[in-house]
Scaffold this motif. Structure first.
Motif, mmCIF file in Angstrom:
data_model
loop_
_atom_site.group_PDB
_atom_site.id
_atom_site.type_symbol
_atom_site.label_atom_id
_atom_site.label_comp_id
_atom_site.label_asym_id
_atom_site.label_seq_id
_atom_site.Cartn_x
_atom_site.Cartn_y
_atom_site.Cartn_z
ATOM 1 N N GLN A 1 0.823 -1.207 0.000
ATOM 2 C CA GLN A 1 0.000 0.000 0.000
ATOM 3 C C GLN A 1 0.860 1.263 0.000
ATOM 4 N N VAL A 2 0.288 2.334 -0.576
ATOM 5 C CA VAL A 2 0.920 3.652 -0.567
ATOM 6 C C VAL A 2 0.019 4.590 0.229
ATOM 7 N N VAL A 3 0.606 5.284 1.201
ATOM 8 C CA VAL A 3 -0.126 6.263 2.005
ATOM 9 C C VAL A 3 0.478 7.633 1.739
ATOM 10 N N SER A 4 -0.386 8.579 1.397
ATOM 11 C CA SER A 4 0.040 9.914 0.999
ATOM 12 C C SER A 4 -0.659 10.952 1.871
ATOM 13 N N ASP A 5 0.081 12.019 2.214
ATOM 14 C CA ASP A 5 -0.484 13.104 3.006
ATOM 15 C C ASP A 5 -0.087 14.413 2.338
ATOM 16 N N ILE A 6 -1.057 15.301 2.070
ATOM 17 C CA ILE A 6 -0.702 16.556 1.405
ATOM 18 C C ILE A 6 -0.195 17.611 2.391
ATOM 19 N N GLY B 1 3.934 15.437 1.579
ATOM 20 C CA GLY B 1 3.172 16.505 0.952
ATOM 21 C C GLY B 1 3.992 17.565 0.250
ATOM 22 N N HIS B 2 5.296 17.682 0.574
ATOM 23 C CA HIS B 2 6.101 18.740 -0.055
ATOM 24 C C HIS B 2 6.226 18.536 -1.561
ATOM 25 N N SER B 3 6.117 17.287 -2.003
ATOM 26 C CA SER B 3 6.245 16.995 -3.428
ATOM 27 C C SER B 3 5.074 17.590 -4.210
ATOM 28 N N MET B 4 3.847 17.377 -3.724
ATOM 29 C CA MET B 4 2.686 17.999 -4.365
ATOM 30 C C MET B 4 2.793 19.513 -4.314
#
Length: 281
Positions: free
Chosen positions: A217-222, A245-248
């Motif tokens: 699984q991939v977990v992402s946070d903006i 989130g820094h990437s977005m």
């Protein structure tokens, strides 16, 4: 040209958008300033009117909680932002404020850079946490990039129902509570947290609690301050992969800068690394 740029939102004292856009200006060999305007929500209309009369901005970003509230105050809105129903970028074109949305584009680009394999299987299941302006941009971008199963978990089910209005007949979306989402969290291949929960100074907060996760699984946070939120630290402990989130942030800023100036941003990966170093202290 001497660009006058800015950011409106609340709270925004933590924002690194000034650093990013000043770097963009420097790399493009352009003159300009980027100011922050922290607006108390109750004073939104009066302060926005003051900004319009006095600041003569060439463009500005819009962040929480004004991405939807800004729309009635714009003269025009582009087709994509209109479909999304949220604006995070405004350009002054001959005195008219025109709204755009680069959140979805920025998120998709950040996801492709780190997890390109997710785009080779559009049958993956996505869980979107939250239903605000950022969620709308990301939902629409996922859908237009071919993802067909996007469920939405939110504290208020009625508010999240609006996202279903964005969907196509090919898209399957269930609106569920956060409690229900936690119980079935291992069913999803990609989990995207889109609220401001866990942002400084409330870094110990997390909108979800993971009892278990799959390693695939991939977990992402903006949220990008802190770089690794409590949610992402939980996910790493359970063996999942994470996207910070820094990437977005930097990719959506790149798209906004190009809208304002018509100049392409180079060396974006190097700036992303510099941004990460700043956030890591």
């Amino acid at each position: 040209m001497n660009y006058r740029l800015g950011l409106i939102g609340f709270p925004i004292s933590h924002s690194l958008s000034p650093w990013i856009h000043n770097m963009f200006l420097k790399n493009a060999d352009q003159q300009g300033t980027y100011k922050t305007f922290e607006i108390i929500p109750e004073e939104f209309e009066s302060t926005l009117n003051d900004i319009r009369k006095e600041e003569e901005l060439d463009g500005f970003n819009v962040t929480i909680p004004f991405k939807q509230k800004i729309i009635p105050y714009l003269d025009e809105i582009d087709q994509y932002a209109s479909a999304v129903g949220a604006v995070n970028t405004v350009k002054n074109i001959n005195g008219k404020w025109v709204g755009y949305n680069t959140d979805g584009l920025g998120y998709i680009q950040s996801l492709k850079e780190k997890f390109p394999q997710l785009f080779r299987n559009k049958g993956i299941r996505v869980a979107l946490v939250g239903a605000g302006g950022a969620a709308r941009g990301i939902y629409f971008a996922l859908m237009t990039n071919g993802f067909r199963r996007i469920d939405v978990g939110n504290r208020t089910l009625e508010h999240a129902m609006d996202l279903n209005l964005l969907s196509t007949p090919e898209t399957i979306t269930n609106i569920i509570s956060l409690h229900e989402l936690e119980k079935v969290i291992t069913d999803y291949d990609l989990i995207i947290q889109t609220t401001n929960v866990g942002m400084k100074p409330n870094s110990d907060s997390s909108i979800l609690s993971f009892s278990k996760l799959r390693h695939s699984q991939v977990v992402s946070d903006i949220v990008y301050q802190p770089l690794k939120t409590q949610l992402l630290r939980q996910a790493e402990e359970k063996g999942a992969s994470i996207l910070c989130g820094h990437s977005m942030l930097i990719y959506q800023a790149k798209a906004a800068f190009e809208i304002w100036t018509g100049r392409e941003v180079d060396n974006i990966k190097e700036m992303e690394k510099q941004l990460q170093n700043i956030l890591e202290g």
